[in-house]
Design a protein around this motif. Structure first.
Motif, mmCIF file in Angstrom:
data_model
loop_
_atom_site.group_PDB
_atom_site.id
_atom_site.type_symbol
_atom_site.label_atom_id
_atom_site.label_comp_id
_atom_site.label_asym_id
_atom_site.label_seq_id
_atom_site.Cartn_x
_atom_site.Cartn_y
_atom_site.Cartn_z
ATOM 1 N N HIS A 43 0.859 -1.175 0.000
ATOM 2 C CA HIS A 43 0.000 0.000 0.000
ATOM 3 C C HIS A 43 0.899 1.230 0.000
ATOM 4 N N ARG A 44 0.656 2.130 -0.931
ATOM 5 C CA ARG A 44 1.519 3.294 -1.046
ATOM 6 C C ARG A 44 1.443 4.125 0.227
ATOM 7 N N ARG A 45 2.600 4.347 0.823
ATOM 8 C CA ARG A 45 2.698 5.125 2.048
ATOM 9 C C ARG A 45 3.714 6.234 1.851
ATOM 10 N N GLU A 92 5.760 7.309 6.948
ATOM 11 C CA GLU A 92 4.851 6.285 7.456
ATOM 12 C C GLU A 92 5.435 4.883 7.392
ATOM 13 N N THR A 93 6.496 4.663 6.639
ATOM 14 C CA THR A 93 7.061 3.323 6.519
ATOM 15 C C THR A 93 7.686 2.891 7.838
ATOM 16 N N SER A 126 -6.538 -4.674 -0.455
ATOM 17 C CA SER A 126 -7.520 -3.633 -0.182
ATOM 18 C C SER A 126 -7.029 -2.296 -0.711
ATOM 19 N N ASP A 127 -7.973 -1.397 -1.013
ATOM 20 C CA ASP A 127 -7.628 -0.054 -1.472
ATOM 21 C C ASP A 127 -7.652 0.971 -0.344
ATOM 22 N N GLU A 128 -8.571 0.816 0.584
ATOM 23 C CA GLU A 128 -8.706 1.732 1.715
ATOM 24 C C GLU A 128 -8.958 0.907 2.973
ATOM 25 N N PRO A 129 -8.634 1.459 4.148
ATOM 26 C CA PRO A 129 -8.928 0.726 5.382
ATOM 27 C C PRO A 129 -10.420 0.444 5.517
ATOM 28 N N GLU A 130 -10.739 -0.754 5.995
ATOM 29 C CA GLU A 130 -12.128 -1.115 6.265
ATOM 30 C C GLU A 130 -12.173 -2.004 7.504
#
Length: 709
Positions: free
Chosen positions: A45-47, A51-52, A347-351
């Protein structure tokens, strides 16, 4: 115990420095401006870089141009705890935190440090890493096997080309410098209608090299002739399907004449060598975007690379010392065919997952690598030229996953796991056959705490691995004349086991609210089991290389990066590292116990430090210095490279879309070593053992003109 105390003290120092950065971030909340967000593409997921949860460094296109970086190796000295070895015309093998290979001759090699270019695995083929139209270089330190598999035990370098866009744009570049250096590059792209968005780039680099062959009266036996072309196409098949196509072509035809009997930049070879690669690569990635909050990515890669590497083994000519001399030429031709297939669902976004906001990845991976070697050399056992051939097929299958869980607005954990199975088949012209196989487990667990809007603390533990292999050369020479007493010794080393690397890391990453100050600090401790170390048998002019497993090894250290924009016209930047390593349980063939000694290619300190400034709106200047401590050349002898420091300068004039750059590298013309051997090779001295070195680049200077459109 002293090591643990040092590590804890370093961690406390990092925490204190991080607290200062956090205080700065919280205090400066007014008169803010837009902050440039640097994204890391190597994560699932791009961070953002802050954030890494591992030690990651990025150098972008502008910074590469400030160093006049034409090849990946021109950037490596700017990264903390990253080193590279010579032995070739450009760096093929890289070391991170003191771990990594230094060369390849007869036997197959699994790199400890991986290299990905536009998602294609070029590990062990660093000569293909031309930097024209590369958008950024990312360096991941520490075990990355959980994400990238077998070629990333110690870390990974990832290169991304400039992405296609719908707007027509591009760049051309012309450059000239000393040593007859010339470079030209063109990149352009835009929308191609129903085909989608495309970008094409091509570059040609030429240079005579830095050595003078006084015997042949030539100054181009180390010449570089490098052509690189890349094509990227993003095609929207419909609203749910995206096809991304990558095509690469590389044609590198370099000379290789790097070693002098007198340890100068003057050689005496009557048969200078070469270092070549011609490669074609294709990557297809099909993404399904029709799910509400996830996507499926399916990719296939194909890489075909024909390499040739050769050198004048005696480094001299017939007649230099009658009665003592020998004459030999050694060449290695490899045909490498890689096939990769991968499917991942992410996933694309947190859920919400089990009541916790989460992001996830699940993937399947297959890798097939086939290498055919033909060695053309002088066989001292038979007293005549000989041909040696081998086939090495390696198949890898893996299943992996990663789960990111946001326990609160500030606390996040990342858990990754990968299981990988390899099956290798080895066969050579001496009727040696081996089939090593094993299952390896890697992964990571990290905890991240967001202390403020732009500041993070993290702690992590990771496990990496590297596959075992075959010592075909040692097996084949076990019964050679002159080596009979070593037959059982070599046969016992027919194969070597996988290596495992465990690493713990603690870090602080922060930026001020206005983005003018950024700092990233990491402390780590790693330990290695079944360490794969290269060793040599040297009898007269016969050399046998082999890899064996030492008991273990360990290392610990620090990495620091700081960038501070004092004013609109003056910026300070620096990266630095400190490293301490140790080998345990490694005994060379001639009885030397290396226990307690530092690992090869592992300098205690490294740094890059500089200033960037503007004079008005058009004139820009950048001055920077690279440095590193002394380090051992090899794990099988105790010779060292000297410490070094080199100075670089760039003066740029910007006018509209034009830029004219005057640049200089190693302005003080420092002689520094990047590779070294210890043996006897000078017939004038009756082959008394001594240290022979390959030097890095001397003083370079030139002019570059570029235009964006």
């Amino acid at each position: 115990m002293n090591k643990i105390h040092s590590y804890l003290a370093a961690s406390i120092a990092i925490a204190l420095s991080g607290t200062t950065a956090f205080a700065y971030a919280e205090a400066d909340t007014e008169n803010t401006k837009d902050i440039e967000i640097i994204e890391v593409s190597g994560d699932f997921h791009r961070r953002t870089l802050n954030e890494t949860t591992s030690s990651v460094s990025i150098i972008d296109k502008d910074a590469m141009q400030q160093r006049h970086s034409q090849h990946l190796q021109d950037t490596l000295n700017s990264f903390a705890n990253v080193n590279f070895s010579g032995g070739t015309s450009t760096a093929r093998f890289i070391q991170i935190r003191g771990i990594g290979e230094r060369s390849q001759f007869v036997d197959p090699v699994t790199p400890s440090v991986g290299l990905l270019i536009d998602g294609i695995d070029y590990s062990g083929l660093g000569s293909a890493a031309s930097l024209f139209d590369i958008n950024q270089v990312e360096v991941f330190r520490g075990p990355q096997s959980g994400r990238f598999g077998v070629n990333a035990m110690a870390g990974l370098l990832l290169l991304d080309s400039t992405a296609p866009s719908s707007d027509f744009n591009g760049e051309f570049q012309l450059s000239a410098g000393n040593y007859s250096e010339a470079m030209g590059g063109l990149a352009m792209g835009g929308n191609l209608g129903v085909l989608g968005n495309a970008r094409f780039s091509v570059s040609q680099f030429q240079q005579d090299g830095y050595m003078e062959n006084t015997y042949l009266n030539r100054d181009d036996t180390e010449q570089r002739d490098e052509l690189s072309a890349r094509f990227l196409l993003d095609t929207e098949l419909n609203k749910d399907w995206l096809l991304q196509t990558v095509l690469h072509y590389n044609d590198v035809d370099n000379g290789y004449d790097a070693f002098s009997l007198d340890n100068t930049r003057e050689t005496l070879s009557d048969e200078p060598g070469f270092d070549r690669i011609e490669s074609q690569a294709l990557r297809l990635q099909l993404s399904y975007l029709g799910f509400d909050n996830s996507r499926v990515e399916m990719s296939v890669n194909r890489l075909d690379a024909d390499t040739g590497y050769a050198f004048d083994e005696d480094w001299t000519y017939e007649g230099i010392a009658p009665g003592w001399e020998y004459s030999s030429f050694d060449s290695y031709f490899r045909d490498r065919d890689d096939k990769t297939a991968e499917v991942r669902w992410l996933s694309d976004e947190p859920e919400a997952l089990f009541g916790i906001e989460s992001e996830w990845v699940f993937g399947l991976y297959y890798y097939d690598k086939s290498v055919q070697l033909t060695r053309d050399y002088f066989n001292w056992d038979l007293g005549q030229p000989s041909i040696f051939q081998s086939d090495y097929d390696s198949q890898h299958t893996a299943v992996y996953g990663e789960l990111t869980q946001h326990w609160s607005e500030r606390v996040t954990t990342i858990t990754g796991l990968r299981a990988e199975r390899y099956n290798n088949d080895y066969l050579d012209s001496r009727d040696i056959t081996e089939q090593p196989e094993d299952t390896m487990i890697g992964g990571n667990f990290s905890l991240r705490y967001q202390a403020s809007d732009q500041s993070y603390l993290y702690a992590s533990v990771a496990r990496g691995y590297k596959a075992g292999g075959v010592n075909g050369e040692a097996l084949g020479k076990a019964d050679d004349k002159g080596l009979e007493e070593l037959e059982s010794f070599l046969l016992e080393r027919s194969t070597f086991a996988p290596e495992k690397l465990w690493s713990t890391e603690f870090g602080v990453k922060g930026s001020s609210q206005d983005g003018r100050l950024t700092s990233r600090v990491s402390a780590f401790y790693h330990w290695r089991d079944d360490v794969q170390l290269k060793s040599w048998v040297n009898r007269d002019q016969s050399f046998v290389g082999y890899i064996e497993n030492a008991a273990e090894g360990n290392g610990y250290g620090l990495e620091v990066e700081i960038r501070n924009q004092f004013t609109d016209g003056l910026t300070f930047f620096a990266s630095a590292s400190w490293l301490k390593t140790e080998i345990e349980g490694f005994l060379t063939e001639d009885g030397i116990d290396m226990t307690g000694r530092e690992q090869a290619q592992a300098p205690n300190y490294q740094f890059n430090i500089g200033f960037e400034g503007w004079l008005g709106e058009n004139f820009q200047w950048v001055i920077q210095a690279d440095g590193k401590d002394e380090f051992y050349f090899s794990d099988s002898h105790n010779q060292k490279a000297d410490s070094m420091a080199v100075l670089h300068l760039a003066l740029n004039y910007h006018y509209q879309d034009w830029r004219v750059s005057l640049w200089g590298r190693n302005l003080t013309d420092e002689d520094y070593e990047i590779r070294g051997f210890y043996f006897g090779n000078d017939p004038r001295k009756e082959y008394v053992p001594e240290t022979y070195v390959q030097y890095g680049e001397p003083r370079r200077f030139g002019i570059t003109v570029s235009k964006s459109f």
